[in-house]
Motif scaffolding. Structure first.
Motif, PDB file in Angstrom:
ATOM      1  N   VAL A  52       0.811  -1.212   0.000  1.00 57.94           N
ATOM      2  CA  VAL A  52       0.000   0.000   0.000  1.00 57.94           C
ATOM      3  C   VAL A  52       0.850   1.269   0.000  1.00 57.94           C
ATOM      4  O   VAL A  52       0.362   2.345   0.322  1.00 57.94           O
ATOM      5  N   THR A  53       2.116   1.112  -0.394  1.00 59.50           N
ATOM      6  CA  THR A  53       3.023   2.257  -0.378  1.00 59.50           C
ATOM      7  C   THR A  53       2.443   3.451  -1.152  1.00 59.50           C
ATOM      8  O   THR A  53       2.355   4.560  -0.634  1.00 59.50           O
ATOM      9  N   ASN A  57      -1.043   8.125   0.825  1.00 61.98           N
ATOM     10  CA  ASN A  57      -1.666   9.451   0.902  1.00 61.98           C
ATOM     11  C   ASN A  57      -2.980   9.551   0.144  1.00 61.98           C
ATOM     12  O   ASN A  57      -3.567  10.607   0.055  1.00 61.98           O
ATOM     13  N   GLU A  58      -3.452   8.391  -0.370  1.00 62.93           N
ATOM     14  CA  GLU A  58      -4.776   8.388  -0.996  1.00 62.93           C
ATOM     15  C   GLU A  58      -5.827   7.809  -0.056  1.00 62.93           C
ATOM     16  O   GLU A  58      -7.019   7.927  -0.304  1.00 62.93           O
ATOM     17  N   HIS A  59      -5.369   7.159   0.994  1.00 65.82           N
ATOM     18  CA  HIS A  59      -6.311   6.473   1.872  1.00 65.82           C
ATOM     19  C   HIS A  59      -7.239   7.464   2.567  1.00 65.82           C
ATOM     20  O   HIS A  59      -6.779   8.340   3.285  1.00 65.82           O
ATOM     21  N   GLU A  64      -1.889   7.536   8.716  1.00 65.94           N
ATOM     22  CA  GLU A  64      -1.452   7.156  10.056  1.00 65.94           C
ATOM     23  C   GLU A  64      -1.937   5.760  10.453  1.00 65.94           C
ATOM     24  O   GLU A  64      -1.181   4.952  10.961  1.00 65.94           O
ATOM     25  N   VAL A  65      -3.232   5.510  10.167  1.00 65.58           N
ATOM     26  CA  VAL A  65      -3.778   4.208  10.542  1.00 65.58           C
ATOM     27  C   VAL A  65      -3.087   3.079   9.787  1.00 65.58           C
ATOM     28  O   VAL A  65      -2.897   1.988  10.318  1.00 65.58           O
ATOM     29  N   SER A  84     -16.227  -0.136   2.977  1.00 67.93           N
ATOM     30  CA  SER A  84     -17.254  -0.357   1.951  1.00 67.93           C
ATOM     31  C   SER A  84     -16.784  -1.408   0.955  1.00 67.93           C
ATOM     32  O   SER A  84     -15.613  -1.790   0.945  1.00 67.93           O
ATOM     33  N   SER A  85     -17.724  -1.834   0.097  1.00 66.05           N
ATOM     34  CA  SER A  85     -17.317  -2.796  -0.928  1.00 66.05           C
ATOM     35  C   SER A  85     -16.386  -2.131  -1.933  1.00 66.05           C
ATOM     36  O   SER A  85     -15.554  -2.790  -2.549  1.00 66.05           O
ATOM     37  N   ASP A  86     -16.518  -0.831  -2.086  1.00 67.12           N
ATOM     38  CA  ASP A  86     -15.563  -0.096  -2.935  1.00 67.12           C
ATOM     39  C   ASP A  86     -14.149  -0.258  -2.397  1.00 67.12           C
ATOM     40  O   ASP A  86     -13.214  -0.510  -3.148  1.00 67.12           O
ATOM     41  N   ALA A  87     -14.035  -0.100  -1.081  1.00 71.68           N
ATOM     42  CA  ALA A  87     -12.728  -0.227  -0.442  1.00 71.68           C
ATOM     43  C   ALA A  87     -12.176  -1.622  -0.671  1.00 71.68           C
ATOM     44  O   ALA A  87     -10.988  -1.810  -0.936  1.00 71.68           O
TER      45      ALA A  87
END
Ligand code: HEM
Length: 150
Positions: A52-53, A57-59, A64-65, A84-87
């Motif tokens: 997830v590098t 900064n898109e999360h 931080e989490v 969500s299902s999108d996530a």
């Protein structure tokens, strides 16, 4: 220069193309644990490894989490948020491989139902002494009342 490392699916059209999933990369937990910085950040969700590098900064939930879960199993935190299902769809983009089977916790329980077994026997361990005690109680009362009446 033999170049014989080409993948089977590239040319193979003999109807055996269903085994594409066999080329899964396995990572050990200790390898994932090393990728715990802003430079390189991997995490594990349900036995799968995600890089997830470039997502940091898109999360929407902040970087931080993600940093807190860096290099470790984030399944619980991921589920706690109720993504969500999108996530969940987004996860696919960052998928890089699976956790090595011998590093997997018996979380998904399909291979190792011993948890249920222990629970069942737990129950038996509880109930048997209780039944024994109740029976003994009845026997005791039966004998004491019999000796009183005669
Ligand atoms: C690669 C893994 C992840 C992806 C693709 C992802 C994606 C997303 C997305 C798309 C949202 C927006 C809300 C939604 O659609 O559900 C979100 C929100 C959030 N995420 Fe993640 N997430 C990931 C991992 C995590 C982890 C490991 C945590 C750890 C706690 C986390 C914590 C949060 C929080 C707290 C929010 C809520 C933000 C809000 O409601 O304001 N996420 N995430």
């Amino acid at each position: 220069m033999s170049g014989s490392m080409a993948t089977a699916e590239a040319s193979g059209s003999d109807g055996k193309g269903q085994e594409v999933e066999t080329s899964v990369t396995y990572y050990r937990l200790e390898e994932v644990a090393k990728r715990n910085s802003l430079k390189e950040l991997w995490l594990v969700i349900h036995g799968r490894v995600y890089d997830v590098t470039r997502f940091l900064n898109e999360h929407p939930g902040g970087e931080e989490v993600l940093l807190e879960q860096a290099g470790v199993d984030a399944s619980e935190s991921f589920e706690d948020v109720g993504h969500s299902s999108d996530a969940r769809e987004m996860l696919k983009q960052y998928y890089i491989g699976d956790i090595h089977p011998s590093d997997l916790k018996p979380e998904s329980g399909s291979k190792d139902p011993s948890k249920n077994d222990t629970c069942k026997s737990c129950w038996a361990y509880w109930i048997l002494p209780i039944i024994g005690a109740v029976l003994l109680g009845f026997l005791y009362r039966y004998y004491t009342s019999e000796s009183k009446s005669s």
